[in-house]
Design an enzyme around this catalytic site. Structure first.
Site, PDB file in Angstrom:
ATOM      1  N   GLY A   1       0.837  -1.210   0.000  1.00 34.93           N
ATOM      2  CA  GLY A   1       0.000   0.000   0.000  1.00 34.93           C
ATOM      3  C   GLY A   1       0.863   1.247   0.000  1.00 34.93           C
TER       4      GLY A   1
ATOM      5  CB  VAL B   1      16.750   6.435  -1.476  1.00 26.67           C
ATOM      6  CG1 VAL B   1      17.508   5.353  -2.215  1.00 26.67           C
ATOM      7  CG2 VAL B   1      16.209   5.895  -0.155  1.00 26.67           C
ATOM      8  CB  VAL B   2      17.261   9.336  -5.816  1.00 27.70           C
ATOM      9  CG1 VAL B   2      17.915   9.906  -7.072  1.00 27.70           C
ATOM     10  CG2 VAL B   2      16.370   8.145  -6.157  1.00 27.70           C
ATOM     11  NE  ARG B   3      17.263  15.856  -5.507  1.00 28.51           N
ATOM     12  CZ  ARG B   3      16.493  16.919  -5.546  1.00 28.51           C
ATOM     13  NH1 ARG B   3      16.364  17.678  -4.472  1.00 28.51           N
ATOM     14  NH2 ARG B   3      15.864  17.261  -6.649  1.00 28.51           N
TER      15      ARG B   3
ATOM     16  NE  ARG C   1      -2.120  -4.445  -0.978  1.00 31.92           N
ATOM     17  CZ  ARG C   1      -1.564  -3.846   0.080  1.00 31.92           C
ATOM     18  NH1 ARG C   1      -0.432  -4.291   0.574  1.00 31.92           N
ATOM     19  NH2 ARG C   1      -2.141  -2.788   0.631  1.00 31.92           N
TER      20      ARG C   1
ATOM     21  N   GLY D   1       5.856  -2.063   3.831  1.00 30.90           N
ATOM     22  CA  GLY D   1       5.479  -2.574   5.148  1.00 30.90           C
ATOM     23  C   GLY D   1       5.900  -4.018   5.340  1.00 30.90           C
ATOM     24  CG  ASP D   2       4.699  -7.814   8.198  1.00 33.38           C
ATOM     25  OD1 ASP D   2       5.639  -7.867   9.002  1.00 33.38           O
ATOM     26  OD2 ASP D   2       4.015  -8.798   7.868  1.00 33.38           O
TER      27      ASP D   2
ATOM     28  CB  SER E   1       7.364  -4.467   1.244  1.00 33.45           C
ATOM     29  OG  SER E   1       6.076  -4.064   0.849  1.00 33.45           O
TER      30      SER E   1
ATOM     31  CB  THR F   1       2.901   0.553   5.920  1.00 35.22           C
ATOM     32  OG1 THR F   1       1.541   0.238   6.269  1.00 35.22           O
ATOM     33  CG2 THR F   1       3.771   0.248   7.125  1.00 35.22           C
TER      34      THR F   1
ATOM     35  CG  ASP G   1      -1.469  -0.761   7.742  1.00 38.44           C
ATOM     36  OD1 ASP G   1      -2.321   0.108   7.479  1.00 38.44           O
ATOM     37  OD2 ASP G   1      -1.336  -1.806   7.083  1.00 38.44           O
TER      38      ASP G   1
ATOM     39  CG  ASP H   1       1.940  -3.214   9.936  1.00 37.34           C
ATOM     40  OD1 ASP H   1       2.833  -2.442   9.532  1.00 37.34           O
ATOM     41  OD2 ASP H   1       1.358  -4.012   9.181  1.00 37.34           O
TER      42      ASP H   1
ATOM     43  NE  ARG I   1      -2.373  -5.238   5.389  1.00 33.03           N
ATOM     44  CZ  ARG I   1      -2.732  -5.622   4.162  1.00 33.03           C
ATOM     45  NH1 ARG I   1      -3.322  -6.755   3.970  1.00 33.03           N
ATOM     46  NH2 ARG I   1      -2.475  -4.865   3.122  1.00 33.03           N
TER      47      ARG I   1
ATOM     48  CD  GLU J   1     -17.666  10.847  22.550  1.00 35.62           C
ATOM     49  OE1 GLU J   1     -17.565  10.703  21.322  1.00 35.62           O
ATOM     50  OE2 GLU J   1     -17.443  11.933  23.138  1.00 35.62           O
TER      51      GLU J   1
ATOM     52  CG  HIS K   1     -21.011  13.891  19.430  1.00 32.78           C
ATOM     53  ND1 HIS K   1     -20.796  15.235  19.449  1.00 32.78           N
ATOM     54  CD2 HIS K   1     -19.868  13.325  19.892  1.00 32.78           C
ATOM     55  CE1 HIS K   1     -19.565  15.465  19.885  1.00 32.78           C
ATOM     56  NE2 HIS K   1     -18.994  14.327  20.165  1.00 32.78           N
TER      57      HIS K   1
ATOM     58  NE  ARG L   1      -2.975   2.880   0.366  1.00 36.02           N
ATOM     59  CZ  ARG L   1      -3.445   1.695  -0.058  1.00 36.02           C
ATOM     60  NH1 ARG L   1      -3.931   0.846   0.816  1.00 36.02           N
ATOM     61  NH2 ARG L   1      -3.397   1.377  -1.313  1.00 36.02           N
TER      62      ARG L   1
HETATM   63  O1  F6P Z   1      -1.363  -1.625   4.386  1.00 38.44           O
HETATM   64  C1  F6P Z   1      -1.993  -0.416   4.084  1.00 38.44           C
HETATM   65  C2  F6P Z   1      -3.468  -0.631   3.864  1.00 38.44           C
HETATM   66  O2  F6P Z   1      -4.055   0.607   3.539  1.00 38.44           O
HETATM   67  C3  F6P Z   1      -4.227  -1.291   5.007  1.00 38.44           C
HETATM   68  O3  F6P Z   1      -4.523  -0.399   6.040  1.00 38.44           O
HETATM   69  C4  F6P Z   1      -5.423  -1.836   4.295  1.00 38.44           C
HETATM   70  O4  F6P Z   1      -5.985  -2.923   4.988  1.00 38.44           O
HETATM   71  C5  F6P Z   1      -4.845  -2.281   2.980  1.00 38.44           C
HETATM   72  O5  F6P Z   1      -3.678  -1.521   2.785  1.00 38.44           O
HETATM   73  C6  F6P Z   1      -5.733  -2.128   1.781  1.00 38.44           C
HETATM   74  O6  F6P Z   1      -5.077  -2.724   0.705  1.00 38.44           O
HETATM   75  P1  F6P Z   1      -5.392  -2.468  -0.825  1.00 38.44           P
HETATM   76  O7  F6P Z   1      -4.823  -1.161  -1.217  1.00 38.44           O
HETATM   77  O8  F6P Z   1      -4.696  -3.599  -1.518  1.00 38.44           O
HETATM   78  O9  F6P Z   1      -6.875  -2.499  -0.960  1.00 38.44           O
END
Ligand code: F6P
Length: 321
Positions: A12, A24-26, A73, A103-104, A106, A126, A128, A130, A172, A188, A216, A254
């Site tokens: 993602g 990284v590039v520069r 992916r 992320g994980d 990758s 990422t 997330d 995570d 995720r 809340e 609310h 995102r």
């Molecule tokens: O890993 C980032 C993320 O946005 C997650 O939070 C989410 O579950 C997933 O990717 C969605 O994946 P895709 O872009 O493949 O729908």
């Protein structure tokens, strides 16, 4: 001629990936490396979508969300044939060092390449948050900022109509986007996959808070929580008698221009990843621990356990009363 180093973004996309590519590039060129951008993550690697990058090719991208290298992916990369093809492409281009921003999932791919003899550095990109090998991942801060903006707006309209709103956020299997936006946004209730949740207890608290005069209730639900969000919203409305709306923030989280924190983290990680090609023969992940840049071998990084911040979660409950 210096070493040839490739860079790719995978999984993602996350705001700040472009700032990492730029660094990284520069920094790589500054060290005398020849830098190559690989498009569409491991997919593009298998298909040989590789171009040399100069300093100008990463101009004017720091402030942009998404990734100029695009991302994917890749299922093919997980097959024997796909992986072998990726290795022969790297060999054909003479690329013997790689920076993987992702992320994980990758990182697992990067670790495989490392084991196959390609020196690979990982940069945590990422939304997330995570990964245990860094305080924060690149994109998380921007995603939480986006959620906060949405909570602010939803608060206005929910108060006006005396409604409950369930806000589904991404992450995720990780509840950090929900946790941090819930705490910073004054929600809340916050539901995360790391902790069990009790629908009866949740509804009881919503009813009580209504009796105490709250106009609310904002309930942040991480997508990884084991109940479909529309079912949750429906059940809350049924049991509390208060109109309950569902807002799924989805891919809005995102996109967008990265925050200062994400740009800095991306820039620091990018610069350090390139330095490590000179300082070490190992493949390493780069991140921050207590704010300081640290590096870990992939095996160690991927076996670390993330600690869920229960203290922050408990604070939400105290503050929301
Ligand atoms: O890993 C980032 C993320 O946005 C997650 O939070 C989410 O579950 C997933 O990717 C969605 O994946 P895709 O872009 O493949 O729908």
């Amino acid at each position: 001629m210096g070493r040839k180093i490739g860079v790719l973004t995978s999984g993602g996309d996350a705001p700040g990936m472009n700032a990492a590519i730029r660094a990284v590039v520069r920094c790589g060129i500054d060290k005398g490396f020849q830098m190559y951008g690989i498009s569409r993550g491991y997919e593009g690697l298998i298909d040989g979508e590789i171009q040399e990058m100069d300093r100008r090719s990463v101009g004017d991208i720091m402030q942009r969300g998404g990734t100029i290298l695009r991302t994917a992916r890749s299922k093919r990369f997980m097959t024997k044939e796909g992986f072998k093809r990726a290795l022969s492409i790297l060999d054909a281009f003479g690329i013997d060092g790689l920076v993987v921003i992702g992320g994980d999932g990758s990182y697992h791919g990067a670790w495989e390449l490392a084991k196959a003899g390609i020196q690979t550095m990982g940069i945590p990109g990422t939304i997330d948050n995570d990964l245990a090998c860094t305080d924060y991942t690149i994109g998380f801060d921007t995603a939480v900022t986006t959620v906060l903006d949405a909570i602010g707006k939803l608060r206005d309209t929910s108060s006006a109509h005396e409604r409950t709103v369930v806000v589904e956020v991404m992450g995720r299997h990780c509840g950090d986007i929900a946790l941090y936006s819930g705490l910073a946004g004054g929600a809340e209730e916050v539901l995360v996959p790391e902790l069990p949740f009790d629908l009866n207890e949740l509804c009881r608290r919503v009813i009580l808070s209504e009796h105490e005069g709250k106009l609310h209730s904002i309930i942040i639900k991480a997508e990884g929580v084991d109940i479909p969000s529309h079912e949750l919203a429906h059940a809350i409305q049924e049991r509390t008698g208060r109109e309950t709306k569902l807002v799924v923030l989805s891919y809005l989280q995102r996109g967008g221009s990265p925050t200062m924190r994400d740009r800095l983290l991306a820039t620091r990680c990018g610069a350090r990843a390139v330095e490590l090609f000179e300082e070490s023969d190992d493949s390493l992940t780069v991140g921050t621990i207590d704010g300081r840049i640290e590096a870990f071998p992939f095996e160690e990084a991927l076996s670390m356990k993330r600690e869920f911040r229960k203290d922050l979660y408990d604070l939400i409950n105290v503050l929301a009363k």
